[in-house]
Motif scaffolding. Structure first.
Motif, PDB file in Angstrom:
ATOM      1  N   SER A 144      10.322  -0.970  -6.121  1.00 36.23           N
ATOM      2  CA  SER A 144      10.244   0.376  -6.682  1.00 36.23           C
ATOM      3  C   SER A 144       8.788   0.828  -6.800  1.00 36.23           C
ATOM      4  O   SER A 144       7.885   0.016  -7.027  1.00 36.23           O
ATOM      5  N   GLU A 145       8.585   2.125  -6.670  1.00 28.81           N
ATOM      6  CA  GLU A 145       7.245   2.683  -6.815  1.00 28.81           C
ATOM      7  C   GLU A 145       6.712   2.419  -8.215  1.00 28.81           C
ATOM      8  O   GLU A 145       5.529   2.096  -8.392  1.00 28.81           O
ATOM      9  N   LYS A 146       7.564   2.520  -9.210  1.00 30.57           N
ATOM     10  CA  LYS A 146       7.153   2.268 -10.589  1.00 30.57           C
ATOM     11  C   LYS A 146       6.600   0.845 -10.744  1.00 30.57           C
ATOM     12  O   LYS A 146       5.555   0.637 -11.370  1.00 30.57           O
ATOM     13  N   MET A 199       0.829  -1.211   0.000  1.00 28.65           N
ATOM     14  CA  MET A 199       0.000   0.000   0.000  1.00 28.65           C
ATOM     15  C   MET A 199       0.861   1.259   0.000  1.00 28.65           C
ATOM     16  O   MET A 199       0.492   2.272  -0.587  1.00 28.65           O
ATOM     17  N   ASN A 200       2.046   1.189   0.619  1.00 25.27           N
ATOM     18  CA  ASN A 200       2.978   2.315   0.650  1.00 25.27           C
ATOM     19  C   ASN A 200       3.862   2.340  -0.595  1.00 25.27           C
ATOM     20  O   ASN A 200       4.919   2.966  -0.588  1.00 25.27           O
ATOM     21  N   MET A 201       3.424   1.658  -1.638  1.00 26.18           N
ATOM     22  CA  MET A 201       4.132   1.620  -2.917  1.00 26.18           C
ATOM     23  C   MET A 201       5.576   1.144  -2.771  1.00 26.18           C
ATOM     24  O   MET A 201       6.505   1.685  -3.358  1.00 26.18           O
ATOM     25  N   GLY A 202       5.748   0.090  -1.939  1.00 24.59           N
ATOM     26  CA  GLY A 202       7.046  -0.573  -1.834  1.00 24.59           C
ATOM     27  C   GLY A 202       7.885  -0.191  -0.635  1.00 24.59           C
ATOM     28  O   GLY A 202       8.995  -0.703  -0.482  1.00 24.59           O
ATOM     29  N   GLU A 205       2.636  -0.180 -11.521  1.00 26.88           N
ATOM     30  CA  GLU A 205       2.308  -1.020 -12.678  1.00 26.88           C
ATOM     31  C   GLU A 205       1.534  -2.270 -12.248  1.00 26.88           C
ATOM     32  O   GLU A 205       0.560  -2.654 -12.889  1.00 26.88           O
ATOM     33  N   PHE A 206       1.939  -2.895 -11.166  1.00 23.22           N
ATOM     34  CA  PHE A 206       1.297  -4.127 -10.724  1.00 23.22           C
ATOM     35  C   PHE A 206      -0.085  -3.892 -10.112  1.00 23.22           C
ATOM     36  O   PHE A 206      -0.891  -4.813 -10.058  1.00 23.22           O
ATOM     37  N   THR A 207      -0.346  -2.688  -9.639  1.00 20.11           N
ATOM     38  CA  THR A 207      -1.628  -2.434  -8.969  1.00 20.11           C
ATOM     39  C   THR A 207      -2.620  -1.643  -9.802  1.00 20.11           C
ATOM     40  O   THR A 207      -3.703  -1.319  -9.328  1.00 20.11           O
TER      41      THR A 207
END
Length: 178
Positions: free
Chosen positions: A76-78, A64-67, A82-84
């Motif tokens: 990575s946030e990227k 949820m915190n983007m990694g 992409e996955f979510t």
């Protein structure tokens, strides 16, 4: 962990998964329930991980915190974005890469028809397992939901968790709490 019995995890702390009368013809305990993952030695990207609710909550919080978890970046946030994200909305496909997403018109649906619940944000994501486990992350509503269950013990014919809409109804309690 994968294969907890092989790593010396105490058997008395492992809950049996199923009294399997089809594939193993034995009680499944401390070994992956998924037959395909079992054939791969118990370690597979689709199934086989044993965890506690506390550990799953940390993992889902990191997603949820983007990694990021506890100030440290693990993914990575990227990659997380992409996955979510919904990958094929033009095909009416709500799926992310490795994650479930809400139905595209989810907020308009009643509880019994929504997935996973009509109150989740479109940015939310999660995963449900064959045995009834369920995790969901919703950064908009600041909610991490972990539901551990075992609908297949003693038999996979049990469907009450779905028939009674237990997970969506329980989620709604948390979304409506003030």
């Amino acid at each position: 962990m994968f294969n907890p019995k092989q790593h010396g995890f105490p058997q008395e702390r492992i809950i049996p998964t199923e009294a399997d009368s089809i594939y193993r013809k034995a009680e499944v305990l401390g070994w992956v329930h998924d037959e395909n993952a079992s054939l791969m030695g118990g370690v597979s990207g689709n199934a086989g991980l044993f965890a506690t609710a506390a550990d799953l909550a940390k993992l889902i919080q990191m997603y949820m915190n983007m990694g990021i978890y506890d100030g440290k970046r693990y993914i990575s946030e990227k990659t997380m974005r992409e996955f979510t994200r919904v990958q094929y909305p033009d095909n009416d496909n709500r799926r992310g890469l490795g994650f479930d997403k809400p139905y595209l018109n989810n907020a308009e649906k009643p509880l019994a028809e929504a997935y996973p619940n009509p109150e989740v944000s479109p940015a939310s994501f999660g995963h449900s397992g064959f045995t009834g486990t369920f995790v969901w992350a919703d950064s908009v509503n600041e909610l991490v939901f972990v539901f551990l269950s075992n609908r297949v013990y003693p038999s996979r014919t049990h469907t009450a968790i779905y028939d009674l809409n237990i997970r969506p109804a329980l989620m709604q309690v948390f979304y409506q709490a003030e």
